[in-house]
Design an enzyme around this catalytic site. Structure first.
Site, mmCIF file in Angstrom:
data_model
loop_
_atom_site.group_PDB
_atom_site.id
_atom_site.type_symbol
_atom_site.label_atom_id
_atom_site.label_comp_id
_atom_site.label_asym_id
_atom_site.label_seq_id
_atom_site.Cartn_x
_atom_site.Cartn_y
_atom_site.Cartn_z
ATOM 1 N N THR A 9 47.779 39.680 35.400
ATOM 2 C CA THR A 9 48.925 40.062 34.531
ATOM 3 C C THR A 9 50.279 39.427 35.025
ATOM 4 O OG1 THR A 9 48.011 42.103 33.910
ATOM 5 C CG2 THR A 9 50.260 41.986 33.720
ATOM 6 N N CYS A 10 50.363 39.230 36.025
ATOM 7 C CA CYS A 10 51.713 38.719 36.861
ATOM 8 C C CYS A 10 51.819 37.153 36.365
ATOM 9 C CB CYS A 10 51.548 38.586 38.461
ATOM 10 S SG CYS A 10 51.457 40.451 38.827
ATOM 11 N N SER A 11 50.894 36.568 36.360
ATOM 12 C CA SER A 11 50.687 34.890 36.014
ATOM 13 C C SER A 11 50.683 34.654 34.635
ATOM 14 C CB SER A 11 49.478 34.198 36.559
ATOM 15 O OG SER A 11 49.716 34.347 38.028
ATOM 16 N N THR A 25 48.125 36.530 40.378
ATOM 17 C CA THR A 25 47.231 37.557 39.955
ATOM 18 C C THR A 25 47.187 37.503 38.448
ATOM 19 O OG1 THR A 25 48.949 39.143 40.205
ATOM 20 C CG2 THR A 25 47.353 39.051 42.010
#
Length: 160
Positions: free
Chosen positions: A48-50, A46
């Site tokens: 922001t996560c990545s 996803t």
């Protein structure tokens, strides 16, 4: 009830990808006798996560370990195959252990779920970070919905 500083993590089974395939990780044994920087994010691959969350911990792994952290772990409500592929994609192997919480058992047990159904994600884990020392939460940072500030590697590093 939401977990708090001073609480012991509940017994759950995570899954992690190894060179031999999926392997169970029992939380009680995993956290026993060690200081772990644990963070949670809504999902592998996803935005922001990545782009920020996992890469920050990969980048700061040596600094966190220099401050006394034995291991860095990331959990998300994804299956072990997705988490294994994401670890390779992000260059996390050997720096951050990815713990799949595929059925959301961990985040439900600690009271930190979020409803991502409006994005087609279903139940997910909230974004948070914590220091777990011998199974006990000593530092806890829970993000407000949609934020990415207090769960970052830099923020956690500043607390050590």
């Amino acid at each position: 009830m939401t977990i708090s500083v001073g609480d012991t993590l509940p017994p759950v089974t995570f899954m992690t990808m190894t060179s031999d395939g999926p392997s169970p990780v029992e939380s009680e044994a995993y956290f026993a006798g060690r200081k772990i920087a644990l963070f949670s994010l809504p999902g592998a691959f996803t935005p922001t996560c990545s782009a920020k969350h996992l890469p920050g911990f990969v980048e700061k792994a040596d600094e966190l370990k220099a401050k006394g952290v034995d291991e860095i772990a990331c959990t998300a409500v994804n299956d072990v195959f997705v988490m294994g592929a994401w670890a390779k994609d992000q260059g996390a192997e050997g720096k951050v252990t990815l713990l799949a919480d595929g059925n959301a058992a961990f985040v439900e047990a600690i009271g930190l779920t979020m409803d991502g159904s409006k994005f087609g994600l279903g139940t997910r884990g909230q974004r948070f970070s914590m220091i777990v020392d011998d199974g006990k939460v000593t530092t806890l940072n829970i993000e407000a919905p949609g934020d990415f500030q207090v769960s970052s590697a830099d923020y956690l590093l500043g607390q050590l």
